[in-house]
Design a protein around this motif. Structure first.
Motif, PDB file in Angstrom:
ATOM      1  N   TYR A 192     -43.615 -43.057  53.846  1.00 40.16           N
ATOM      2  CA  TYR A 192     -43.306 -41.697  53.395  1.00 40.16           C
ATOM      3  C   TYR A 192     -42.129 -41.715  52.423  1.00 40.16           C
ATOM      4  CZ  TYR A 192     -42.848 -36.586  54.054  1.00 40.16           C
ATOM      5  OH  TYR A 192     -42.813 -35.233  53.872  1.00 40.16           O
ATOM      6  N   GLU A 193     -41.066 -42.404  52.795  1.00 39.54           N
ATOM      7  CA  GLU A 193     -39.843 -42.434  51.978  1.00 39.54           C
ATOM      8  C   GLU A 193     -40.056 -43.192  50.669  1.00 39.54           C
ATOM      9  OE1 GLU A 193     -37.258 -44.303  54.716  1.00 39.54           O
ATOM     10  OE2 GLU A 193     -36.836 -42.483  55.865  1.00 39.54           O
ATOM     11  N   THR A 194     -40.929 -44.205  50.684  1.00 38.43           N
ATOM     12  CA  THR A 194     -41.169 -45.015  49.486  1.00 38.43           C
ATOM     13  C   THR A 194     -42.023 -44.292  48.457  1.00 38.43           C
ATOM     14  OG1 THR A 194     -40.990 -47.072  50.747  1.00 38.43           O
ATOM     15  CG2 THR A 194     -42.160 -47.194  48.634  1.00 38.43           C
ATOM     16  N   TYR A 195     -43.005 -43.545  48.919  1.00 36.65           N
ATOM     17  CA  TYR A 195     -43.989 -42.977  47.996  1.00 36.65           C
ATOM     18  C   TYR A 195     -43.903 -41.469  47.798  1.00 36.65           C
ATOM     19  CZ  TYR A 195     -46.464 -47.360  47.407  1.00 36.65           C
ATOM     20  OH  TYR A 195     -46.796 -48.650  47.061  1.00 36.65           O
ATOM     21  N   PHE A 196     -43.078 -40.782  48.588  1.00 43.30           N
ATOM     22  CA  PHE A 196     -43.046 -39.326  48.481  1.00 43.30           C
ATOM     23  C   PHE A 196     -41.614 -38.791  48.515  1.00 43.30           C
ATOM     24  CE2 PHE A 196     -47.099 -40.513  50.248  1.00 43.30           C
ATOM     25  CZ  PHE A 196     -47.998 -39.735  49.534  1.00 43.30           C
ATOM     26  N   THR A 197     -41.417 -37.718  47.777  1.00 42.85           N
ATOM     27  CA  THR A 197     -40.149 -37.002  47.808  1.00 42.85           C
ATOM     28  C   THR A 197     -40.451 -35.517  47.896  1.00 42.85           C
ATOM     29  OG1 THR A 197     -40.073 -36.854  45.394  1.00 42.85           O
ATOM     30  CG2 THR A 197     -38.926 -38.715  46.424  1.00 42.85           C
ATOM     31  N   LYS A 198     -39.476 -34.768  48.382  1.00 42.74           N
ATOM     32  CA  LYS A 198     -39.609 -33.317  48.377  1.00 42.74           C
ATOM     33  C   LYS A 198     -38.864 -32.789  47.164  1.00 42.74           C
ATOM     34  CE  LYS A 198     -40.654 -31.987  53.094  1.00 42.74           C
ATOM     35  NZ  LYS A 198     -40.254 -31.162  54.267  1.00 42.74           N
ATOM     36  N   PRO A 231     -40.162 -25.682  47.553  1.00 45.94           N
ATOM     37  CA  PRO A 231     -40.119 -27.077  48.017  1.00 45.94           C
ATOM     38  C   PRO A 231     -41.535 -27.582  48.322  1.00 45.94           C
ATOM     39  CG  PRO A 231     -38.526 -25.730  49.204  1.00 45.94           C
ATOM     40  CD  PRO A 231     -39.414 -24.780  48.445  1.00 45.94           C
ATOM     41  N   GLN A 232     -41.924 -28.650  47.663  1.00 41.40           N
ATOM     42  CA  GLN A 232     -43.238 -29.251  47.902  1.00 41.40           C
ATOM     43  C   GLN A 232     -43.126 -30.767  47.963  1.00 41.40           C
ATOM     44  OE1 GLN A 232     -46.252 -27.950  45.169  1.00 41.40           O
ATOM     45  NE2 GLN A 232     -45.956 -25.785  45.578  1.00 41.40           N
ATOM     46  N   LEU A 233     -44.106 -31.352  48.621  1.00 37.20           N
ATOM     47  CA  LEU A 233     -44.186 -32.805  48.730  1.00 37.20           C
ATOM     48  C   LEU A 233     -44.765 -33.339  47.423  1.00 37.20           C
ATOM     49  CD1 LEU A 233     -43.608 -34.933  50.923  1.00 37.20           C
ATOM     50  CD2 LEU A 233     -46.049 -34.879  51.450  1.00 37.20           C
ATOM     51  N   VAL A 234     -44.064 -34.287  46.802  1.00 37.98           N
ATOM     52  CA  VAL A 234     -44.500 -34.829  45.523  1.00 37.98           C
ATOM     53  C   VAL A 234     -44.643 -36.338  45.645  1.00 37.98           C
ATOM     54  CG1 VAL A 234     -43.901 -35.129  43.092  1.00 37.98           C
ATOM     55  CG2 VAL A 234     -43.343 -32.980  44.262  1.00 37.98           C
ATOM     56  N   GLU A 235     -45.771 -36.871  45.162  1.00 37.24           N
ATOM     57  CA  GLU A 235     -45.968 -38.307  45.215  1.00 37.24           C
ATOM     58  C   GLU A 235     -45.053 -38.977  44.197  1.00 37.24           C
ATOM     59  OE1 GLU A 235     -49.491 -41.658  45.505  1.00 37.24           O
ATOM     60  OE2 GLU A 235     -49.969 -39.644  44.787  1.00 37.24           O
ATOM     61  N   ASN A 236     -44.341 -39.984  44.665  1.00 40.06           N
ATOM     62  CA  ASN A 236     -43.382 -40.704  43.836  1.00 40.06           C
ATOM     63  C   ASN A 236     -43.960 -42.068  43.507  1.00 40.06           C
ATOM     64  OD1 ASN A 236     -41.177 -41.873  42.635  1.00 40.06           O
ATOM     65  ND2 ASN A 236     -40.087 -42.224  44.560  1.00 40.06           N
ATOM     66  N   ASN A 237     -44.615 -42.197  42.371  1.00 44.43           N
ATOM     67  CA  ASN A 237     -45.235 -43.466  41.985  1.00 44.43           C
ATOM     68  C   ASN A 237     -44.236 -44.426  41.372  1.00 44.43           C
ATOM     69  OD1 ASN A 237     -47.953 -42.934  42.762  1.00 44.43           O
ATOM     70  ND2 ASN A 237     -48.124 -41.521  41.038  1.00 44.43           N
TER      71      ASN A 237
END
Length: 374
Positions: free
Chosen positions: A355-361, A368-374
């Motif tokens: 979760y922490e590696t690939y996603f940020t809020k 506030p939304q969940l955003v994929e962090n590539n």
């Protein structure tokens, strides 16, 4: 025999331990092995019962399933003859890979079957828990390459991670990937106590693998390391319940032993003698009747409701619902509270780090939304 069509109310999965013979004696195995094989008529009765209940998936397992290859063929032919549900499938079958042959691999492909190879490392020296046979190990490697050639794709590999090789998790996984085996599922050993130090080694090695996974995703086609990729998919869909269910099917899966007795939990099926949990989770037998209503009540099982454990690792609620996280499958005794918490910590940390590696809020249009962090 009546051929049932697709029915959403059907049984999710039947797991059939049709043999508990095995040519290996892995220290971490939760199955109490013996020279026992299911009677073919019992197998037919279980398959017919599955058809009657509109089963979606049948998992044939052991022991080493390929030690009784004739029953595998029998099961496939039985279902092809008697069941027309287009959504039905056989689950990928676990194997240690040592008893396969080129002929059996070709036959399995013809029958529409897949195998999942169980390894505890790519390096022979890391296979300290298994059958110490260099010739057998070389045979497994030959069959891995043969399978990839016949099927046109690498097989799925379950990487069993015991306390002894927890520190090698990232190394063994990356060694497999270098050899072209890019479908790997990480399987921490359950049903045994995990010490604090080895739990820490597992997490440290997993974090190294997670960093490598992020680097390799854009470089290697079709790479898949679960539960990392499984978690990524479910997180994107906000399907946290799906993570829980994908890791523990209790309440929707019936597991049969070689005698045809049915259980709501495959771990309790393996307990010896008259262990009290066997009666608690037993659903009857294929010969005397099976109580599916009893099975359904286990869907909402929670460790935290029965044991004084710190259930802080409960989002998503993964190991919190696993009976196998509470039992030493070798002795049948309950694990100590700290040991249960360590197993929960391992599974939750794999989710949390992914979760922490690939996603940020982040704020998206002020929300506030969940955003994929590539």
């Amino acid at each position: 025999m009546n051929s049932a069509g697709c029915n959403k109310s059907g049984l999710d999965i039947i797991k059939i331990f049709f043999t508990i013979r095995c040519n290996f004696r892995c220290d971490y195995c939760f199955v109490h092995l013996a020279d026992e094989v299911m009677d073919p008529k019992t197998l037919d009765k279980i398959l017919a019962w599955g058809i009657k209940n509109n089963v979606k998936t049948i998992a044939l397992t052991g022991g080493e399933p390929t030690s009784s290859f004739d029953l595998i063929v029998r099961a496939v032919k039985f279902m092809k003859k008697n069941y027309s549900n287009p959504d039905f499938k056989f689950a990928s079958m676990p194997t240690n890979g040592s008893l396969l042959t080129n002929e059996k691999i070709h036959l399995a492909k013809f029958l529409g079957l897949n195998f999942t190879f169980s390894l505890d490392g790519f390096d022979f020296e890391s296979n300290k828990c298994r059958n110490h046979n260099q010739i057998a190990y070389e045979k497994i490697l030959d069959n891995l390459h043969c399978y990839r050639k016949v099927y046109g794709a690498p097989p799925k590999i379950n990487m069993t991670i015991s306390q002894e090789n927890a520190h090698l998790l990232h190394k063994n996984t990356l060694d497999l990937i270098k050899q072209g085996f890019t479908r790997i599922y990480l399987c921490p050993v359950f049903g045994q106590p995990w010490a604090d130090s080895n739990t820490g080694k597992f997490i440290e090695s997993f974090e190294k693998l997670l960093a490598a996974h992020k680097r390799l995703r854009g470089k290697i086609k079709n790479i898949r390391i679960d539960p990392i990729d499984l978690h990524r998919e479910k997180i994107k869909q906000r399907d946290y319940a799906g993570i829980t269910q994908s890791l523990c099917d209790m309440g929707s899966k019936v597991a049969f032993n070689v005698k045809g007795e049915a259980y709501a939990c495959l771990t309790t099926l393996q307990l010896k003698g008259s262990h009290p949990l066997k009666a608690e989770y037993c659903l009857g037998s294929i010969h005397a009747g099976i109580d599916l209503d009893k099975m359904k009540k286990f869907k909402d099982y929670r460790i935290g409701s029965e044991f004084p454990v710190t259930c802080k690792y409960d989002f998503p609620n993964i190991t919190c619902r696993k009976v196998c996280a509470t039992i030493n499958v070798k002795t049948g005794e309950r694990l100590k509270t700290r040991e249960i918490e360590n197993i929960m910590k391992i599974e939750h940390t794999m989710f949390q780090r992914t979760y922490e590696t690939y996603f940020t809020k982040a704020l998206v249009k002020g929300v506030p939304q969940l955003v994929e962090n590539n």
